[in-house]
Design an enzyme around this catalytic site. Structure first.
Site, mmCIF file in Angstrom:
data_model
loop_
_atom_site.group_PDB
_atom_site.id
_atom_site.type_symbol
_atom_site.label_atom_id
_atom_site.label_comp_id
_atom_site.label_asym_id
_atom_site.label_seq_id
_atom_site.Cartn_x
_atom_site.Cartn_y
_atom_site.Cartn_z
ATOM 1 N N ASP A 292 0.839 -1.205 0.000
ATOM 2 C CA ASP A 292 0.000 0.000 0.000
ATOM 3 C C ASP A 292 0.874 1.255 0.000
ATOM 4 O O ASP A 292 2.056 1.222 -0.365
ATOM 5 C CB ASP A 292 -0.954 -0.083 1.217
ATOM 6 C CG ASP A 292 -2.284 0.596 0.969
ATOM 7 O OD1 ASP A 292 -2.318 1.841 1.042
ATOM 8 O OD2 ASP A 292 -3.285 -0.102 0.691
ATOM 9 N N ASP A 293 0.308 2.342 0.433
ATOM 10 C CA ASP A 293 0.927 3.666 0.433
ATOM 11 C C ASP A 293 2.311 3.667 1.094
ATOM 12 O O ASP A 293 2.506 2.998 2.106
ATOM 13 C CB ASP A 293 -0.027 4.593 1.218
ATOM 14 C CG ASP A 293 0.244 6.047 0.964
ATOM 15 O OD1 ASP A 293 1.252 6.362 0.317
ATOM 16 O OD2 ASP A 293 -0.571 6.869 1.414
ATOM 17 N N TRP B 235 0.015 -0.019 -4.702
ATOM 18 C CA TRP B 235 -0.893 1.112 -4.460
ATOM 19 C C TRP B 235 -0.421 2.348 -5.221
ATOM 20 O O TRP B 235 0.777 2.639 -5.282
ATOM 21 C CB TRP B 235 -0.889 1.397 -2.963
ATOM 22 C CG TRP B 235 -1.752 2.527 -2.470
ATOM 23 C CD1 TRP B 235 -3.003 2.421 -1.955
ATOM 24 C CD2 TRP B 235 -1.413 3.919 -2.383
ATOM 25 N NE1 TRP B 235 -3.469 3.665 -1.557
ATOM 26 C CE2 TRP B 235 -2.512 4.603 -1.809
ATOM 27 C CE3 TRP B 235 -0.281 4.667 -2.743
ATOM 28 C CZ2 TRP B 235 -2.517 5.986 -1.576
ATOM 29 C CZ3 TRP B 235 -0.293 6.043 -2.517
ATOM 30 C CH2 TRP B 235 -1.405 6.688 -1.949
ATOM 31 N N LYS C 78 -4.047 -0.990 -6.721
ATOM 32 C CA LYS C 78 -5.080 -0.320 -5.920
ATOM 33 C C LYS C 78 -4.968 1.173 -6.219
ATOM 34 O O LYS C 78 -3.941 1.786 -5.955
ATOM 35 C CB LYS C 78 -4.830 -0.610 -4.434
ATOM 36 C CG LYS C 78 -5.825 0.070 -3.506
ATOM 37 C CD LYS C 78 -5.562 -0.376 -2.068
ATOM 38 C CE LYS C 78 -6.374 0.422 -1.066
ATOM 39 N NZ LYS C 78 -5.962 0.146 0.319
ATOM 40 N N ASP D 7 -6.109 4.731 -5.477
ATOM 41 C CA ASP D 7 -6.737 5.465 -4.378
ATOM 42 C C ASP D 7 -7.025 6.917 -4.783
ATOM 43 O O ASP D 7 -6.472 7.433 -5.770
ATOM 44 C CB ASP D 7 -5.776 5.430 -3.174
ATOM 45 C CG ASP D 7 -6.495 5.511 -1.845
ATOM 46 O OD1 ASP D 7 -7.678 5.883 -1.826
ATOM 47 O OD2 ASP D 7 -5.849 5.209 -0.818
ATOM 48 N N ASN E 6 -7.812 10.285 -2.208
ATOM 49 C CA ASN E 6 -8.099 10.587 -0.808
ATOM 50 C C ASN E 6 -8.564 12.009 -0.523
ATOM 51 O O ASN E 6 -8.379 12.504 0.589
ATOM 52 C CB ASN E 6 -6.878 10.252 0.045
ATOM 53 C CG ASN E 6 -6.748 8.749 0.218
ATOM 54 O OD1 ASN E 6 -7.656 8.085 0.686
ATOM 55 N ND2 ASN E 6 -5.622 8.201 -0.208
ATOM 56 N N ASP F 129 -12.991 2.083 4.570
ATOM 57 C CA ASP F 129 -11.887 1.926 5.517
ATOM 58 C C ASP F 129 -12.409 1.433 6.856
ATOM 59 O O ASP F 129 -11.629 1.059 7.726
ATOM 60 C CB ASP F 129 -11.177 3.270 5.725
ATOM 61 C CG ASP F 129 -10.066 3.485 4.715
ATOM 62 O OD1 ASP F 129 -9.820 2.582 3.897
ATOM 63 O OD2 ASP F 129 -9.440 4.566 4.750
HETATM 64 C C1 DGJ Z 1 -7.024 5.308 2.055
HETATM 65 C C2 DGJ Z 1 -7.382 3.879 1.759
HETATM 66 O O1 DGJ Z 1 -8.749 3.677 1.926
HETATM 67 C C3 DGJ Z 1 -6.555 2.965 2.643
HETATM 68 O O2 DGJ Z 1 -6.936 1.634 2.430
HETATM 69 C C4 DGJ Z 1 -5.101 3.170 2.345
HETATM 70 O O3 DGJ Z 1 -4.822 2.757 1.031
HETATM 71 C C5 DGJ Z 1 -4.735 4.639 2.548
HETATM 72 N N1 DGJ Z 1 -5.610 5.504 1.812
HETATM 73 C C6 DGJ Z 1 -3.313 4.903 2.128
HETATM 74 O O4 DGJ Z 1 -2.990 6.222 2.181
#
Ligand code: DGJ
Length: 723
Positions: A360-361, A405, A470, A472, A474, A542
């Protein structure tokens, strides 16, 4: 043939196996909406309401001199400024400042091949009717696609400037239809990040009820969906309409109860801060909206959405393909990982059936936390203590595939990309850019930004063996302003950003057809049909606390199939809610969708680790139900209800799975009895968990006591196998 035009009555019939959608050209030349509902004969008549002495009405007269109140006529498309006072679906502004568009029917065409929508995702296939209308210097085309095997109509609108001057498109919704005077209720999915898709209902009384997003993304606050039902409509009986916009940006759906009692439903791309300059010869395409009818309750409506999305929306190559069972490191490490930690997470689950490790990140740029690094898509080898290839090779050696990610649409101010191109962020010219999660949104209206992102990201995927991405997102869009657009096009920014996003999706997905892309937006903040056109699954939330997840998955299932919901088993006590839940309870919920695990596996006990292969074997045995099972929601975990119960039945009715969750242990609570649905009445089903065999009729009518274990957040799964 799904589309029929009766020349005599001038009525169009859009027919599927169980549904009729009808409208016609009435005596006033207006495209009048007649009917949407259960299949009827081709014998409908116009209901145009002739004037009965009401005042304050704008009258129009037919050739016999009979007068009509223009606003009370249900229409396929409404335009204002000529006496229709309700929520319009189209507003065009002409060079002389007039915003009046009196639409004149010019003809129609039946297209065997559905045309692709310019720059926008849509349902595929389906016989399509194009209705051609004239509005001053514009041509307006209404598209209706009929799916004969489903109770689904897809609608969109295209506007062409046929004049010599510019036109402004100030509103271009996708559809409009009217429901007769009954006590309709609206059902919708509201929430927020971490509490997505909570089911809400409201009575449609006089006035306008609107759900919308002005966030530049479809959002967790209001999913682009509305259902409309009657007071007696339940999960498994009664009339239900569903409306879902195939769009990932700002949207609006409104239901207006007029003084005549009818409810006019319209919606599409939000017109908040929107205006599109259409130059001579140019066209504007609205997003497509999916309209569903069911007389089998809200679950029946959901089955229609699920089937059409599986058959005509989600990429075909993935829709029924076994999904990777992932282990994701985010919940275990967040940004603070070491190579050793990542390897040990992989190592502990190797051989359990978990088959894909997702990093991931935090693997790129200078990314120690959320304040920096976004936009710098090169591997941080110092932090990784080696190359990305080293980790991928290690994962492969352990018999697993590798996922990565990205958050392509974003940039941190503390990044090389921002330092080199501050103008690439969306921002107003005079103020400081608005930060959310310490990041800015890149300006996807710019070709050079899309080109940079596609090239950089495609290179990383191509140079490494990456099977899963993945994607994302945000933050929401705050400033509808692009430094690249001229002043008179600024109100196009929100929509152009989404067109840019779809172009970017296409460039990256098309270049990597074997990679499975999973959408994500801090969980389900962009869980919509637009994303599902490109990506087969989306991280649902999340919020992974089992009781909260039950509500979120219940709500999401109103529109989106389980195969599109990415659901993971995470740690207990839950990081956010602190609830303590059993490993099997978390797995029972996660295994309803595209499943995986997301916790520090190195902290799991021997017994827990031994549980995983058994859980995965059980999941695999029922994966076909995730792909194409028919959903029956039996118990809603909202309000006073203490139970969640959803049943999924195979299309051939040979097997079914019922998942039940009890929220809290209430001593002396009346015992729950559940009545399964959708089984074949005459088939005998064995439920091994109850050591009982009965006919479908008996299971459905006699019901079962789920015999929940004592304690909070307990689950039970029952499998019905035809003998
Ligand atoms: C938000 C995502 O929903 C999480 O699962 C994760 O990938 C974080 N971002 C990483 O910054």
């Amino acid at each position: 043939m799904a589309i029929f035009y009766d020349e005599q009555s001038k009525i169009f019939y859009l027919e599927s196996k169980e549904t009729t959608y009808a409208f016609g050209i009435n005596k006033l030349g207006i495209l009048e909406h007649l009917y949407f509902g259960k299949r009827v004969g081709r014998d409908l008549v116009f209901t145009t309401y002739s004037e009965k002495g009401r005042s304050h009405a704008v009258y129009v007269f037919d050739e016999d001199g009979v007068k009509y109140d223009i606003t009370s006529i249900p229409k396929e498309i409404e335009t204002p400024y000529a006496g229709d006072y309700y929520e319009p679906s189209l507003i065009l502004e002409y060079a002389n400042g007039s915003r009046r568009s009196d639409l004149v029917f010019e003809g129609y065409e039946i297209l065997k091949e559905k045309p692709k929508l310019d720059g926008l995702p849509s349902l595929r296939y389906g016989e399509t009717l194009a209705i051609k209308l004239r509005a001053k210097t514009a041509k307006v085309i209404l598209y209706y696609t009929v799916y004969e095997e489903s109770s689904v109509i897809a609608r969109s609108m295209k506007i062409e400037n046929t004049g010599d001057d510019n036109i402004r498109v100030n509103r271009a919704y996708s559809f409009s239809f009217s429901l007769p005077n009954r006590d309709w209720k609206a059902l919708y999915l509201a929430g927020g990040a971490g509490a997505e898709t909570q089911v809400k209902q409201t009575t449609l009384d006089r006035g306008i009820f609107t759900i919308d997003s002005k966030r530049g993304i479809s959002s967790a606050s209001m999913n682009p969906f509305m259902a409309i039902g009657l007071p007696e409509t339940s999960e498994n009986a009664g009339i239900a309409y569903g409306v879902n916009i195939i769009y990932s940006g700002s949207h609006a759906i409104s239901a207006e109860r007029t003084p005549m009692g009818i409810v006019r439903v319209t919606g599409g791309l939000s017109d908040f801060d929107f205006s599109w300059k259409l130059e001579p010869g140019e066209t504007f395409q609205s997003p497509e909206t999916v309209l569903v009818f069911s007389d089998k309750g809200y679950s029946g409506m959901s089955r229609e959405f699920h089937n059409i999305f599986r058959n005509a929306l989600i990429p075909k190559r993935f829709v029924k393909k076994s999904r990777p069972i992932v282990i994701n490191n985010w919940e275990a490490t967040r940004f603070k990982f070491t190579m050793e930690k990542l390897r040990s997470i992989v190592e502990t689950v190797a051989g359990t059936g978990i088959d894909t490790f997702v990093l991931d990140d935090g693997w790129f740029g200078k990314r120690e936390d959320e304040t920096s690094g976004l936009g710098d898509w090169f591997v941080n080898e110092e932090k990784m203590e080696g190359t990305l290839k080293d980790l991928i090779d290690f994962t492969h050696e352990k018999g697993m595939r590798f996922g990565l990610w990205f958050e392509p649409e974003m940039v941190n101010r503390d990044s090389d990309l921002y330092r080199a191109h501050p103008e690439w962020a969306l921002r107003t010219p005079d103020e400081e850019p608005v930060e959310a999660r310490r990041q800015l949104m890149l300006d996807l209206t710019r070709e050079e930004v899309r080109e940079y992102l596609a090239t950089t990201i495609n290179k990383i995927i191509r140079d490494h063996e990456i099977d899963y991405v993945k994607w994302d997102c945000n933050r929401d869009l705050a400033e509808g302003y692009s430094l690249a657009l001229p002043v008179d096009r600024q109100k196009e920014t929100y929509h152009r950003q989404i067109l840019g996003l779809y172009d970017l999706f296409e460039r990256i997905v098309d270049a990597n057809p074997d990679v499975l892309f999973e959408g994500c937006s801090s969980g389900g903040s962009r869980f919509d049909a637009g994303v599902l056109y490109y990506f087969p699954q989306i991280w649902t939330s999340d919020q992974t606390d089992a009781p909260a997840r039950a509500k979120i998955q219940y709500g999401t299932s109103f529109v989106y199939p389980f195969s599109s919901m990415s659901c993971h088993v995470t740690e207990s006590p839950n990081r956010r809610a602190k609830h303590i839940t059993k490993l099997y309870a978390r797995a029972d919920l996660a295994h309803m969708g595209a499943t995986g695990y997301e916790l520090d596996t190195t902290k799991m006990t021997e017994e827990e680790l031994e549980e995983i292969p058994k859980q995965i074997a059980a999941y695999k045995a029922d994966e076909d139900l995730v792909f194409d099972g028919d959903i029956y929601r039996l118990n809603a975990p909202f309000g006073d209800s203490n139970y969640f119960a959803i049943q999924v039945v195979s299309p051939d009715k040979k097997k079914a799975k019922l998942t039940v969750m009890k929220m809290l242990e209430n001593f002396n609570e009346p015992e729950l009895r559940i009545f399964p649905e959708g089984l074949d009445a005459d088939t005998v089903y064995e439920v091994a968990e109850l050591e009982t065999s009965m006919t479908g009729a008996s299971w459905m009518n006699f019901g079962i006591y789920p015999q929940m274990p004592q304690g909070d957040f307990e689950t039970k799964v029952y499998r019905f196998i035809a003998k």
